[in-house]
Enzyme design. Structure first.
Site, PDB file in Angstrom:
ATOM      1  N   ARG A   6      60.934 -24.227  37.494  1.00  0.00           N
ATOM      2  CA  ARG A   6      62.024 -23.578  36.750  1.00  0.00           C
ATOM      3  C   ARG A   6      62.388 -22.217  37.338  1.00  0.00           C
ATOM      4  O   ARG A   6      63.444 -21.665  37.033  1.00  0.00           O
ATOM      5  CB  ARG A   6      61.656 -23.443  35.277  1.00  0.00           C
ATOM      6  CG  ARG A   6      60.544 -22.471  34.982  1.00  0.00           C
ATOM      7  CD  ARG A   6      60.067 -22.562  33.549  1.00  0.00           C
ATOM      8  NE  ARG A   6      61.154 -22.370  32.613  1.00  0.00           N
ATOM      9  CZ  ARG A   6      61.612 -21.174  32.236  1.00  0.00           C
ATOM     10  NH1 ARG A   6      61.060 -20.085  32.754  1.00  0.00           N
ATOM     11  NH2 ARG A   6      62.595 -21.072  31.370  1.00  0.00           N
ATOM     12  N   ASP A  50      62.351 -14.159  30.462  1.00  0.00           N
ATOM     13  CA  ASP A  50      61.354 -14.898  29.698  1.00  0.00           C
ATOM     14  C   ASP A  50      60.180 -14.005  29.333  1.00  0.00           C
ATOM     15  O   ASP A  50      59.908 -12.997  29.995  1.00  0.00           O
ATOM     16  CB  ASP A  50      60.820 -16.086  30.516  1.00  0.00           C
ATOM     17  CG  ASP A  50      61.773 -17.259  30.494  1.00  0.00           C
ATOM     18  OD1 ASP A  50      62.622 -17.316  29.591  1.00  0.00           O
ATOM     19  OD2 ASP A  50      61.663 -18.113  31.380  1.00  0.00           O
ATOM     20  N   PRO A  82      38.546 -26.069  35.590  1.00  0.00           N
ATOM     21  CA  PRO A  82      38.223 -25.102  34.529  1.00  0.00           C
ATOM     22  C   PRO A  82      37.513 -23.854  35.043  1.00  0.00           C
ATOM     23  O   PRO A  82      37.437 -22.856  34.336  1.00  0.00           O
ATOM     24  CB  PRO A  82      37.326 -25.907  33.578  1.00  0.00           C
ATOM     25  CG  PRO A  82      36.825 -27.053  34.375  1.00  0.00           C
ATOM     26  CD  PRO A  82      37.876 -27.369  35.382  1.00  0.00           C
ATOM     27  N   GLU A 136      32.835 -35.629  36.246  1.00  0.00           N
ATOM     28  CA  GLU A 136      32.060 -34.409  36.043  1.00  0.00           C
ATOM     29  C   GLU A 136      32.583 -33.251  36.887  1.00  0.00           C
ATOM     30  O   GLU A 136      32.485 -32.102  36.492  1.00  0.00           O
ATOM     31  CB  GLU A 136      30.582 -34.668  36.375  1.00  0.00           C
ATOM     32  CG  GLU A 136      29.659 -33.499  36.120  1.00  0.00           C
ATOM     33  CD  GLU A 136      29.592 -33.129  34.645  1.00  0.00           C
ATOM     34  OE1 GLU A 136      29.261 -31.971  34.344  1.00  0.00           O
ATOM     35  OE2 GLU A 136      29.859 -34.005  33.784  1.00  0.00           O
TER      36      GLU A 136
END
Length: 246
Positions: free
Chosen positions: A154, A169, A89, A116
């Site tokens: 992809r 895209d 994160p 953690e």
């Protein structure tokens, strides 16, 4: 391309890697996908991979030994140094440009953590990239790794049936994608825009660009801050802004 994933829960990847585009990519030999349980590289008799943090605090921290040893093992078969991606994160926000960058590599290794966090030595001395798929917290890095791997694979040559699909895209051009329509041309009083059935490809291309720009202006105006707008495109936006304010 070869992709290795270090995870404590390899079965989580079975469905994702065994279906749809990722399955077809493996069948076409465009990518080799492997999931390694890094618990097997723990030096401890109980195969423990985490411990309490020095200095105290809540949660458990992933130990360095299993991660370092597992990466030494999977990287030993590479001719070139692999990109080692830590799903975290605290990492950079993932985007299409990063997917395109990673798709040019020969070997990627993803590290999926739990608990953690990671021992900081993993971050400082082992990984080449730290990636976050958004400003939220997941139970582990597996789901994030699946997202990144799908978006990278992809883009590999021959993976998609139509090579133009990835190019056009959303985000690939810097704009969101234009609306799409298919048969029937009229359904419940809702008609396909006439320009799309006109056969005039120059007008169709202009309509698609204009709709792509309009959708980006409406939904993701932040993307236009770095998009190189032409004078005609700036005029379109000015007209939409006047209509919005009227």
């Amino acid at each position: 391309m070869k992709i290795d994933v270090l995870s404590l829960f390899p079965p989580m990847f079975e469905g994702v890697f065994g279906e749809s585009i990722l399955k077809k990519a493996q069948e076409k030999k465009a990518v080799e996908l492997n999931v390694i349980d890094f618990r097997e590289f723990s030096p401890h008799k109980q195969k423990s991979v985490d411990d309490y943090p020095y200095g105290g605090g809540a949660g458990m921290v992933l130990k360095p030994e299993p991660i370092f040893e597992a990466i030494d093992h999977v990287a030993s078969s590479s001719n070139k140094k692999p990109r080692i991606v830590l799903m975290c994160p605290q990492g950079e926000r993932y985007c299409q440009a990063k997917a395109e960058e990673l798709s040019k590599e020969d070997h990627l290794i993803f590290v999926c953590g739990h608990y953690e966090g990671y021992d900081e030595r993993i971050r400082e001395h082992l990984v080449t990239d730290e990636i976050s798929i958004g400003d939220f917290v997941l139970t582990g890095g597996e789901l994030g790794a699946m997202v990144v791997i799908d978006s990278v694979v992809r883009l590999l040559p021959q993976v998609l049936g139509n090579e133009q699909s990835a190019i056009k895209d959303s985000f690939s051009s810097g704009l969101l994608e234009h609306p799409h329509y298919t048969r029937p041309a009229s359904y419940r009083g809702m008609d396909v825009p006439e320009v799309l059935t006109s056969g005039n490809h120059a007008h169709i291309d202009e309509w698609r660009l204009k709709e792509s720009l309009k959708r980006t202006w409406q939904r993701r105006p932040d993307l236009l801050e770095i998009y190189p707008l032409t004078s005609a495109q700036k005029k379109w936006i000015h007209e939409w802004e006047k209509l919005k304010d009227s």
